[in-house]
Design a protein around this motif. Structure first.
Motif, mmCIF file in Angstrom:
data_model
loop_
_atom_site.group_PDB
_atom_site.id
_atom_site.type_symbol
_atom_site.label_atom_id
_atom_site.label_comp_id
_atom_site.label_asym_id
_atom_site.label_seq_id
_atom_site.Cartn_x
_atom_site.Cartn_y
_atom_site.Cartn_z
ATOM 1 N N VAL A 141 11.325 10.698 -1.989
ATOM 2 C CA VAL A 141 10.591 10.393 -3.946
ATOM 3 C C VAL A 141 9.246 11.560 -4.425
ATOM 4 O O VAL A 141 9.964 12.123 -5.750
ATOM 5 C CB VAL A 141 9.768 8.931 -3.444
ATOM 6 N N ASN A 142 8.245 11.779 -3.650
ATOM 7 C CA ASN A 142 7.592 13.201 -4.583
ATOM 8 C C ASN A 142 8.336 14.328 -4.715
ATOM 9 O O ASN A 142 7.833 14.603 -4.936
ATOM 10 C CB ASN A 142 6.681 12.407 -3.345
ATOM 11 N N PHE B 52 11.733 15.790 -3.427
ATOM 12 C CA PHE B 52 12.721 15.396 -3.824
ATOM 13 C C PHE B 52 12.660 14.752 -5.305
ATOM 14 O O PHE B 52 12.986 16.182 -6.359
ATOM 15 C CB PHE B 52 14.056 14.486 -2.896
ATOM 16 N N LEU B 53 12.605 13.738 -5.188
ATOM 17 C CA LEU B 53 12.671 14.097 -6.891
ATOM 18 C C LEU B 53 11.713 13.635 -7.894
ATOM 19 O O LEU B 53 11.764 14.018 -9.141
ATOM 20 C CB LEU B 53 13.182 11.753 -6.898
ATOM 21 N N GLY B 54 10.941 13.585 -7.144
ATOM 22 C CA GLY B 54 9.014 14.257 -7.868
ATOM 23 C C GLY B 54 9.463 15.614 -8.561
ATOM 24 O O GLY B 54 8.726 15.921 -9.519
ATOM 25 N N SER B 55 10.389 16.693 -7.115
ATOM 26 C CA SER B 55 10.166 17.765 -8.026
ATOM 27 C C SER B 55 11.429 17.931 -9.248
ATOM 28 O O SER B 55 10.354 18.488 -10.172
ATOM 29 C CB SER B 55 10.831 18.265 -6.830
ATOM 30 N N ILE B 56 12.868 17.139 -8.700
ATOM 31 C CA ILE B 56 12.882 17.217 -10.057
ATOM 32 C C ILE B 56 13.066 16.870 -11.171
ATOM 33 O O ILE B 56 12.914 17.516 -12.591
ATOM 34 C CB ILE B 56 14.494 16.525 -9.515
ATOM 35 N N ALA C 56 0.874 -1.079 -0.093
ATOM 36 C CA ALA C 56 0.031 0.024 0.160
ATOM 37 C C ALA C 56 0.426 1.545 -0.116
ATOM 38 O O ALA C 56 0.592 2.755 -0.823
ATOM 39 C CB ALA C 56 -0.971 0.013 1.709
ATOM 40 N N PHE C 57 1.900 1.208 0.715
ATOM 41 C CA PHE C 57 2.505 2.805 1.082
ATOM 42 C C PHE C 57 3.381 2.996 -0.605
ATOM 43 O O PHE C 57 3.607 3.820 -0.847
ATOM 44 C CB PHE C 57 3.705 2.143 1.759
ATOM 45 N N PHE C 58 3.821 1.366 -1.295
ATOM 46 C CA PHE C 58 4.691 1.711 -2.166
ATOM 47 C C PHE C 58 3.670 2.416 -3.760
ATOM 48 O O PHE C 58 3.712 3.095 -4.491
ATOM 49 C CB PHE C 58 4.914 -0.063 -3.244
ATOM 50 N N PHE C 59 2.660 2.105 -3.466
ATOM 51 C CA PHE C 59 1.266 2.724 -4.431
ATOM 52 C C PHE C 59 0.756 3.785 -4.038
ATOM 53 O O PHE C 59 0.830 4.879 -5.218
ATOM 54 C CB PHE C 59 0.023 2.011 -4.536
ATOM 55 N N LEU C 60 0.317 4.334 -2.739
ATOM 56 C CA LEU C 60 1.247 5.675 -2.124
ATOM 57 C C LEU C 60 1.998 6.397 -2.655
ATOM 58 O O LEU C 60 1.480 7.371 -3.324
ATOM 59 C CB LEU C 60 0.192 5.723 -0.608
ATOM 60 N N THR C 61 2.868 5.971 -2.602
ATOM 61 C CA THR C 61 4.163 7.026 -2.693
ATOM 62 C C THR C 61 4.433 7.002 -4.376
ATOM 63 O O THR C 61 4.097 8.830 -4.373
ATOM 64 C CB THR C 61 4.796 6.502 -2.249
#
Length: 776
Positions: A471-472, A474-478, A378-383
């Motif tokens: 993930v969201n 830091f990496l997501g914004s980049i 669930a955390f994987f899909f949420l992330t």
């Protein structure tokens, strides 16, 4: 992409917001009727009295002393005045060590910032690479970054050398802090007052036995295997339904108190309510009579449920809290394998009673592995699915997004100030709004996993929050930022040029993180000290629900500092600082302001506001250390990727070696310092037991521990124990013989049972040779 002017507008907005929050706090905290909101910790300790109880009527609500307003900033030096030893005694080791994380940030980034601006900024700025790339979008800030270095330039060696210097300095600070905190932990545990968890262990996965109840089986097992030190036990009940009834009764009682106060103020009008959903629909009836009858009904159901829980064997879980006569005996049991079967009779240190999360004790051990697998998926899909709405909203919170979604606003958003505000502030606000409900979701997921203490729940939730931010945010914004901003460049160049564009564009996202730091780390921290939401809630409760002094204490109690949200925030800024220290040093001063300002604010809050629910003796520090190591490795890997796109691949082996050294350092620290956080040395336990026997020879551990781990819902029915804990001289010593109800053995015998995990012929693991037990 934010320019220098956009960053200036964002800085002005956030600095003004922070100053307004601080000014409002300085005025509101001086008012007598707010005293319990801004200094609740001193009230809960009984060291402060309400200024509204004396003086003139107006002075009970407003501070009329003009001189006090002239000293409205005296809270700042007062927050720094208390020495650390006194802070530990006042707030506990957990709170004091939590504040040290901010100090670690300052120790790491002050020298790094000075070196970066002395070495890397001149190296980066004295190039014109970005100016020669006419198809690339960039800002003035990017001229100070590594993006402005031409491909294959020998100047990259300056960045590699600085990466080594920054890593070695960070590791040095981490090693010193790990050593200091480990020493503080052992000293704190040696000088700590007597607590039930020092003598107790939590036993899980107790096997079932057809001939004995769980309670009898636990007693039999520990009398056999720990005969000199076993004292008593408390089996774990599935009392979740009972707890819900008690909670519902308390809620009804609050409504009854509210309506009684309302009726007392206006006796001419009898208050009414409706029996439907939330009191909004249904039959209109007398409110006081309705809630009185509801409370009587729930009282009867609670009594029935208490009796059922105590008598129904299915309500007894295969777990128990087991208490010992000495700390040494508890340490031996908690840190050793009890039987040949490593899945049975699992023991661990018991949390202190106020740290126990009782609901999860009712979860069978077999279910825990399944629950954790479910939560992992669930955390994987949420992330990863959360990245979609974040990217969508952030794309709308830009000039291009607004112009596309609402073309009629084109002339307005192109105004200079509004354009800078949207670019420098709006995207950060959109991200903060999306993250607002995340901590609650992650805490619910951690609870579902079956962890049995509040401290472990907060640590697990903090780990999830940090990973989500990584993930969201830091990496997501980049990734999303690069994709949206460089889309035109991607579509109009050859495929072999795309890696180069990505390598240059990644550092450009530093401008977004600068604006985010100012919003979240400057204005957000200033909003923390204002405590606007708790202020409103307290006055509403005080006006309508508070009837007794206990009600008032519950209304003003601010709870713990919030490790599950605060620590991941700190770690996220450490990650940003380490990643961009070599890439875009211009970001580092904003990080320094965050750490310095946050340390000041949260030190004040720890001293005056937050009342820690539990004390784990800084058990969270290995997590703090590990996440800084992860930040170091991420910064090194990203630098390797960036240099490989800048035709400096020949230098990447030096960075690979640096990553290997970082991993070696982490393993060294784990072996050297981590045992102090996961095990309790038998030497320390024996020293504390010996000292206690000398200082308090009449201490009765049985009287001290008898009701320590009784479920809170049963505490109302427990009889109050009289006495000061002295030993009854006429009390006979307990027999070492073990009465058993087994069909195959009707005699009293010390032999272990088959169901207990040993062999029928008496072959069982022996515990370490024990010292003389403390007399009960």
């Amino acid at each position: 992409m934010a320019t220098l002017s956009d960053i200036g507008v964002s800085a002005g907005f956030n600095i003004i917001s922070a100053l307004l929050f601080l000014l409002a706090f300085a005025i509101l905290r001086l008012q007598p009727f707010n005293d319990r909101v801004y200094f609740p910790k001193w009230y809960l300790k009984g060291l402060r009295s309400s200024p509204t109880h004396s003086g003139a009527y107006v002075a009970k609500f407003l501070n009329l002393d003009i001189k006090s307003y002239l000293r409205f900033l005296n809270w700042m030096p007062a927050a720094l005045k208390m020495p650390e030893s006194e802070l530990i005694e006042h707030a506990g080791l957990d709170s004091a060590v939590y504040l040290r994380i901010y100090v670690v940030g300052l120790k790491i980034f002050v020298p790094i910032t000075l070196l970066s601006f002395a070495v890397l900024v001149p190296v980066n700025f004295t190039n014109d690479t970005l100016a020669s790339l006419s198809t690339l979008t960039y800002s003035d800030v990017d001229k100070l970054s590594i993006s402005n270095i031409p491909d294959g330039s020998p100047r990259f060696w300056a960045h590699i050398i600085m990466a080594y210097v920054f890593t070695f300095w960070t590791c040095y600070v981490l090693q010193k802090e790990y050593q200091n905190v480990a020493t503080m932990r052992l000293q704190f545990m040696a000088s700590e007052r007597r607590r039930p968890d020092q003598f107790s262990v939590l036993v899980k996965n107790v096997p079932s036995d057809p001939d004995e109840s769980t309670s009898e089986l636990v007693e039999h097992f520990f009398l056999v295997n720990h005969p000199d030190y076993y004292l008593l036990h408390q089996v774990v009940y599935n009392a979740n339904k009972l707890a819900r009834l008690v909670k519902e009764k308390k809620k009804k009682q609050n409504w009854l108190d509210y309506y009684e106060v309302k009726y007392t103020r206006k006796p001419a009008n009898r208050p009414t309510t409706r029996t439907g959903c939330c009191g909004l629909c249904g039959t209109k009836i007398d409110a006081i009579d309705y809630y009185t009858s509801e409370i009587e009904r729930l009282t009867g159901k609670i009594a029935e449920e208490q009796e059922r829980v105590k008598t129904d064997p299915s309500c007894v879980m295969p777990a128990a809290f087991v208490s010992f006569r000495t700390r040494w005996g508890a340490a031996v049991c908690a840190q050793t394998q009890q039987t040949r079967n490593p899945t049975m009779w699992l023991t661990e240190w018991a949390p202190e009673p106020c740290d126990v999360y009782w609901q999860n004790l009712a979860i069978p051990y077999v279910q825990i592995t399944i629950r954790r697998l479910i939560i992992a998926v669930a955390f994987f899909f949420l992330t990863f699915f959360f990245m979609i709405p974040i990217a969508f909203v952030q794309s709308l919170a830009t000039i291009e997004g607004i112009e596309k979604a609402a073309p009629f606003l084109n002339t307005i958003v192109e105004m200079s100030f509004l354009k800078s505000f949207i670019t420098g502030v709006l995207s950060g606000i959109a991200l903060k709004l999306f993250l607002m409900f995340l901590p609650g979701i992650l805490m619910c997921m951690s609870k579902f996993e079956g962890l049995t203490s509040i401290s472990s729940l907060e640590r697990r939730s903090a780990s999830k929050y940090y990973l989500f931010n990584f993930v969201n945010v830091f990496l997501g914004s980049i990734i999303t930022g690069t994709a949206f901003e460089q889309l035109h460049s991607f579509l109009n160049q050859s495929p072999n040029e795309i890696p180069k564009t990505i390598g240059v564009a990644v550092p450009m996202k530093a401008t977004f993180f600068i604006t985010y730091i100012m919003l979240d780390g400057w204005a957000g921290v200033a909003g923390e000290i204002l405590r606007f939401k708790p202020l409103v809630i307290y006055h509403l409760k005080n006006a309508f629900l508070v009837k007794t002094e206990q009600d008032r204490e519950e209304a003003m109690d601010a709870g713990s500092i919030g490790f599950n949200t605060g620590e991941p925030q700190i770690q996220f800024y450490i990650l940003l600082g380490l990643v961009y220290a070599v890439v875009t040093p211009f970001l580092l001063p904003f990080i320094l302001v965050f750490f310095g300002f946050s340390y000041l604010v949260f030190r004040h809050q720890v001293i005056n506001v937050y009342n820690q629910e539990y004390e784990s003796a800084a058990a969270f520090w290995p997590d703090v250390h590990g996440r800084v190591i992860v930040a170091l490795l991420v910064s090194q890997v990203l630098l390797i990727g960036l240099l490989s796109t800048k035709r400096a691949a020949s230098s990447t082996p030096f960075l690979v070696a640096l990553a290997i050294l970082t991993i070696w350092f982490d393993r060294f620290c784990k072996g050297r310092f981590e045992p102090a956080f996961v095990r309790y040395p038998l030497q320390e336990a024996m020293m504390k037991d010996t000292l206690e026997r000398a200082m308090d020879p009449k201490f009765n551990p049985k009287a001290f521990l008898e009701t320590a781990y009784v479920h809170p819902v049963f505490m109302e029915d427990e009889e109050e124990e009289e006495g000061d804990g002295e030993v009854d001289e006429n009390m006979e010593p307990e027999s070492k013989l073990v009465p058993t109800k087994r069909l195959q053995s009707r005699r009293s015998t010390p032999a272990p049972s088959k169901m207990s995990g040993g062999d029928a012929d008496g072959d069982c693991e022996s515990s370490p040779s024990p010292p003389p037990p403390m007399d009960a």
